[in-house]
Design a protein around this motif. Structure first.
Motif, mmCIF file in Angstrom:
data_model
loop_
_atom_site.group_PDB
_atom_site.id
_atom_site.type_symbol
_atom_site.label_atom_id
_atom_site.label_comp_id
_atom_site.label_asym_id
_atom_site.label_seq_id
_atom_site.Cartn_x
_atom_site.Cartn_y
_atom_site.Cartn_z
ATOM 1 N N LYS A 294 0.833 -1.197 0.000
ATOM 2 C CA LYS A 294 0.000 0.000 0.000
ATOM 3 C C LYS A 294 0.876 1.259 0.000
ATOM 4 O O LYS A 294 0.585 2.243 -0.694
ATOM 5 C CB LYS A 294 -0.927 -0.003 1.209
ATOM 6 N N GLN A 295 1.956 1.238 0.785
ATOM 7 C CA GLN A 295 2.859 2.392 0.835
ATOM 8 C C GLN A 295 3.565 2.599 -0.498
ATOM 9 O O GLN A 295 3.751 3.726 -0.959
ATOM 10 C CB GLN A 295 3.883 2.215 1.965
ATOM 11 N N GLN A 297 2.404 1.731 -3.448
ATOM 12 C CA GLN A 297 1.397 2.258 -4.374
ATOM 13 C C GLN A 297 1.137 3.736 -4.108
ATOM 14 O O GLN A 297 0.936 4.529 -5.046
ATOM 15 C CB GLN A 297 0.106 1.454 -4.254
ATOM 16 N N LYS A 298 1.145 4.110 -2.852
ATOM 17 C CA LYS A 298 0.962 5.508 -2.484
ATOM 18 C C LYS A 298 2.082 6.368 -3.076
ATOM 19 O O LYS A 298 1.836 7.463 -3.604
ATOM 20 C CB LYS A 298 0.945 5.632 -0.959
ATOM 21 N N THR A 301 1.710 6.705 -6.894
ATOM 22 C CA THR A 301 0.674 7.690 -7.236
ATOM 23 C C THR A 301 1.208 9.111 -7.092
ATOM 24 O O THR A 301 0.983 9.970 -7.950
ATOM 25 C CB THR A 301 -0.555 7.503 -6.327
ATOM 26 N N ALA A 302 1.930 9.378 -6.011
ATOM 27 C CA ALA A 302 2.478 10.718 -5.778
ATOM 28 C C ALA A 302 3.493 11.091 -6.856
ATOM 29 O O ALA A 302 3.521 12.239 -7.323
ATOM 30 C CB ALA A 302 3.134 10.780 -4.393
ATOM 31 N N ASN A 355 7.158 4.100 6.321
ATOM 32 C CA ASN A 355 6.150 4.748 5.480
ATOM 33 C C ASN A 355 6.754 5.361 4.223
ATOM 34 O O ASN A 355 7.952 5.643 4.156
ATOM 35 C CB ASN A 355 5.396 5.807 6.288
ATOM 36 N N LEU A 397 2.505 13.461 -1.164
ATOM 37 C CA LEU A 397 2.377 12.446 -0.127
ATOM 38 C C LEU A 397 1.778 13.024 1.147
ATOM 39 O O LEU A 397 0.981 12.376 1.831
ATOM 40 C CB LEU A 397 3.749 11.834 0.174
ATOM 41 N N LYS A 399 -0.030 15.805 1.228
ATOM 42 C CA LYS A 399 -1.246 16.559 0.900
ATOM 43 C C LYS A 399 -1.093 18.035 1.277
ATOM 44 O O LYS A 399 -1.961 18.647 1.899
ATOM 45 C CB LYS A 399 -2.469 15.975 1.619
#
Length: 822
Positions: A294-295, A297-298, A301-302, A355, A397, A399
């Motif tokens: 998940k990290q 993929q995060k 995306t960023a 993270n 990342l 926001k």
């Protein structure tokens, strides 16, 4: 004397390496560059014809050494050599040395009259400097063989230079030693070097106040040692002002009370209030995580979101400052596409279980640190670029949005540092000048400031934090000084210098502001490509007679929702009002799989350039397309606005788009909203199918604008970004020129006009060809306008037609280029 040619994928990098080399040899060696390709959207690449032209420009019977960066650079150089005459080929040598270090070493060795073999050998040994400094354990086996000079004469010299024997004084040392026949060595402690080798001398790592022992053996040994002593007495040729030049983080000290000094970065005078710009991202916290996938993929995306922003910045920068300077953002995109960087971050996530934010921060800082350890000021400055792209990803990342630089009051911007992304967004109308604590004259932000025409000083140190918002200061970017709350006399002096400087700049631009008329009095309209309303003032300063391409993508990218009709109307109206009665052509949205919109599900395409983009995408998304058409029609009321559709490939597409315009006009009329009832509708000619049916399209359109970048790519079936075929994507291809001729003939037969808005339109070498083919309007990035207007004034229409006819008969873009360069 041996000459050098520098081949790089980046025109900016090639120019930087050339500048460093020329500083070291002070014009003693002929050095030419072949950097980048002539494509504003994809300028990173190499062009064999540029390489061949560079070789021919500096050719010497003593030899030409060609130094290259990587990949297709070698292929382009080899191809270029094949094009040369046999008698020239035998004197051209492709050198496998590292580009930057190799060029420095080769330049110094060539400057002392060495043979091409000696120049090649010295260049290839250039990595020894870096190995010695970064990984000395690897350098043991590479220690230079020493000659027994125990019976020679010796002298001891204390090196006074603040930076020791850095690049330029080391070069002067070697140049002086090489004037003598004597064998010479220089010793620092246990380290020994050949005094006539720039790499070996630099590897010694001589610092200020170090004592070196020079030994010479031969008939002229005494004279050689005396010359070295005389050079040392002159500070090895270094002037005080040279020593700080180009440093990555120079700190200035006050020259006198109220007067502070820094490093000049962009010339000009500015007087105004301070605006402190000090954005900060939240501190990155390291957290242990369980879901590593998940990290990752995060982070992916960023990175994708950051790349989209960079592509938007690139588009805006091309329109505002030209393709060469905008190449900075192509380099930024390459940083984020680097698999090594992404793999490093991924490895940290999976191996350390932390993270995405912390992993990315760690990977970016490690990469930037590697740049800082390169013993080269230009490459050290690239650490700022790495950190810039890293911060951009971190902002996604975390926001966090960076604060706006759209100032309400014209001010002098004061900051710790500015990223290239920050600088590219500056509006010269509201940013009077720039002062930053860090940076050097070779930083990309300094380059962009010069391109934007904003006076700037860098390397001023932490004293800038003492300045208060609104405090009055004066700035002289040419000498690198600011005056804090200047006295009446100081202010009067600054105002006078500002007046004189502006007058000089204005005189240079006045010629460009005159209309472009051929010798036989035919007016050719010269207009600008822009990416936002802020670009208009710059375009007009360069002499634009209007806007031939207003790219509207800036309104749609870098956001979570589509822009409203009102937001678009405001932007289009603002642009048209700034142009007064001058024409502006607004191109509707041109996005697709290569420019994703986060608020629309565009899907993934294997080849987005042949996919769902341009007018195809817009017709299938009326919820996006109709508000834009409404905004353009409204902005056109009592203004000189035209609308243009991109990527039209069939008559059906044009008819469908026109019907949507008609439907919108009916809606606006029913709503009793003012709009342009007779707005001209044009299309981009970008695909060969549009040329093939140009006669049909001309019956439906009011004008054509030829996008030579895409037309070339699609005609030659060559991706501009693919290094293996990029040489084919040359707008001077005879096939492309013939398609332009065919388009013009079809348009004129239907009594509509034709413009060119691709990069070819701003190439002053091609101006006569385009005018000779019958093109009525040329649209380009603003900085290209003066040169193109000058060309137009140099020929008659008949002369241009003869030039075009000859070009059409050539069988290759290289032959066309050679003909145009005569």
């Amino acid at each position: 004397m041996v000459s050098l040619v520098i081949v790089s994928h980046s025109a900016t990098l090639a120019a930087g390496v050339q500048e460093l080399a020329e500083q070291m040899v002070q014009g003693k060696v002929n050095i030419a560059v072949a950097g980048g390709i002539d494509d504003p959207e994809h300028p990173i690449g190499t062009d064999p014809m540029k390489v061949m032209a560079a070789i021919e420009a500096v050719y010497s019977d003593d030899g030409v050494v060609v130094l290259m960066d990587l990949g297709s650079a070698l292929m382009s150089a080899e191809t270029a050599v094949e094009f040369l005459m046999p008698e020239i080929q035998e004197n051209v040598y492709l050198c496998p040395a590292p580009l930057i270090e190799g060029t420095m070493a080769a330049a110094v060795q060539a400057s002392i009259g060495s043979s091409v073999e000696q120049v090649m050998a010295e260049a290839q040994a250039a990595l020894a400097v870096k190995i010695e400094q970064i990984a000395p354990e690897l350098a043991v086996a590479a220690q230079p063989a020493t000659i027994d000079l125990t019976s020679g004469d010796t002298v001891e010299v204390v090196v006074p230079n603040r930076l020791g024997l850095h690049a330029r004084p080391a070069a002067r040392f070697v140049a002086t030693a090489s004037q003598f026949a004597a064998e010479m060595q220089v010793r620092l402690g246990e380290k020994v070097a050949n005094a006539k080798s720039i790499n070996q001398v630099a590897t010694l790592g001589v610092r200020q106040n170090d004592t070196i022992v020079i030994t010479a053996l031969g008939l002229d040994a005494a004279d050689a040692l005396a010359a070295i002593q005389a050079l040392a007495a002159e500070n090895f040729g270094d002037l005080d002002e040279d020593e700080g030049e180009g440093m990555a983080a120079e700190t200035a000290v006050p020259a006198v009370v109220g007067e502070w000094s820094g490093i000049p970065a962009s010339p000009g005078i500015a007087i105004g209030p301070v605006f402190q710009y000090r954005p900060r991202l939240p501190k990155v916290k390291t957290r242990s995580i369980k879901n590593k996938q998940k990290q990752w993929q995060k982070l992916e995306t960023a990175v994708a979101e950051a790349r989209t922003e960079i592509q938007t910045l690139y588009t805006q920068a091309v329109a505002q400052i030209g393709a060469a300077e905008a190449a900075i953002f192509e380099a930024h995109d390459l940083f984020l596409a680097d698999p090594d960087l992404l793999d490093a971050a991924k490895q940290i996530i999976y191996e350390e279980g932390i993270n995405a934010e912390a992993a990315w921060d760690k990977a970016i800082k490690a990469t930037a640190e590697r740049y800082r350890h390169i013993d080269d000021a230009y490459m050290q400055a690239r650490a700022a670029d790495v950190l810039d792209v890293g911060q951009r990803v971190l902002a996604h990342l975390l926001k966090v949005e960076r604060p706006s630089l759209d100032l309400k009051t014209p001010s002098i911007l004061v900051a710790a540092d500015l990223t290239p992304s920050d600088t590219a967004k500056l509006n010269p109308q509201t940013i009077l000048g720039i002062c930053v604590e860090l940076g050097g004259a070779t930083s990309h932000s300094a380059i962009l400031a010069r391109a934007l025409g904003i006076p700037a000083i860098v390397g001023m140190g932490e004293q800038l934090t003492a300045l208060k918002d609104g405090q009055q200061i004066g700035l002289n970017g040419e000498v690198g000084r600011i005056w804090v709350e200047p006295t009446a006399d100081e202010l009067a002096d600054l105002v006078q210098k500002q007046t004189d400087w502006v007058a000089g700049q204005q005189k240079a631009k006045e010629s460009a502001k005159k209309t472009a008329v051929t010798k036989d009095n035919r007016h050719i309209e010269v207009v600008a490509n822009i990416g936002s309303p802020n670009d208009i003032s710059t375009a007009l300063d360069y002499g634009a007679e209007g806007v031939g391409l207003f790219r509207t993508e800036f309104l749609f990218l870098e956001r979570e929702t589509a822009p409203s009709e009102e937001e678009q109307y405001t932007a289009y109206r603002q642009a048209a009002d700034r142009l007064q009665d001058r024409p502006i052509i607004i191109r509707t949205l041109d996005v697709g799989g290569d420019k994703p919109l986060p608020y629309l599900d565009q899907g993934r395409e294997d080849n987005p350039f042949l996919g769902w983009r341009g007018i195809r995408f817009c017709l299938d998304n009326p919820e996006v397309f109709k508000p834009q058409i409404r905004a353009i029609l409204r902005a056109g009321y009592q203004r000189n606005v035209k609308i243009m559709f991109p990527m039209v490939s069939t008559a059906a597409e044009l008819k469908a788009a026109k019907k949507m315009v008609q439907d919108v006009q009916k809606e606006l009329k029913a709503e009793k909203v003012d709009f342009d009832k007779k707005m001209e509708v044009g299309i981009m000619i970008e695909v060969p199918s549009a040329v093939a049916i140009a006669d049909q399209l001309a019956k439906e359109a009011d004008f054509f604008s030829i996008g030579t970048n895409d037309l070339t790519q699609y005609t030659m079936a060559a991706d501009r970004g693919n290094a293996n075929v990029a040489h084919l994507a040359n707008a001077l291809q005879p096939a492309v020129l013939r398609l332009i001729k065919q388009t013009v003939e079809a348009a004129h037969h239907a009594d509509i006009w034709v413009g060119v808005c691709g990069e070819l339109g701003g190439n002053d070498l091609a101006t006569a060809v385009l005018v000779g083919l019958g093109v009525d309007e040329l649209s380009m990035s603003a900085p290209a306008i003066p040169a193109v207007k000058k060309q137009i004034r140099s020929f008659t229409i008949c002369q241009a037609q003869r030039t075009a006819q000859t070009a059409l008969k050539k069988d290759s873009p290289e032959a066309v280029l050679k003909f145009l360069q005569k």
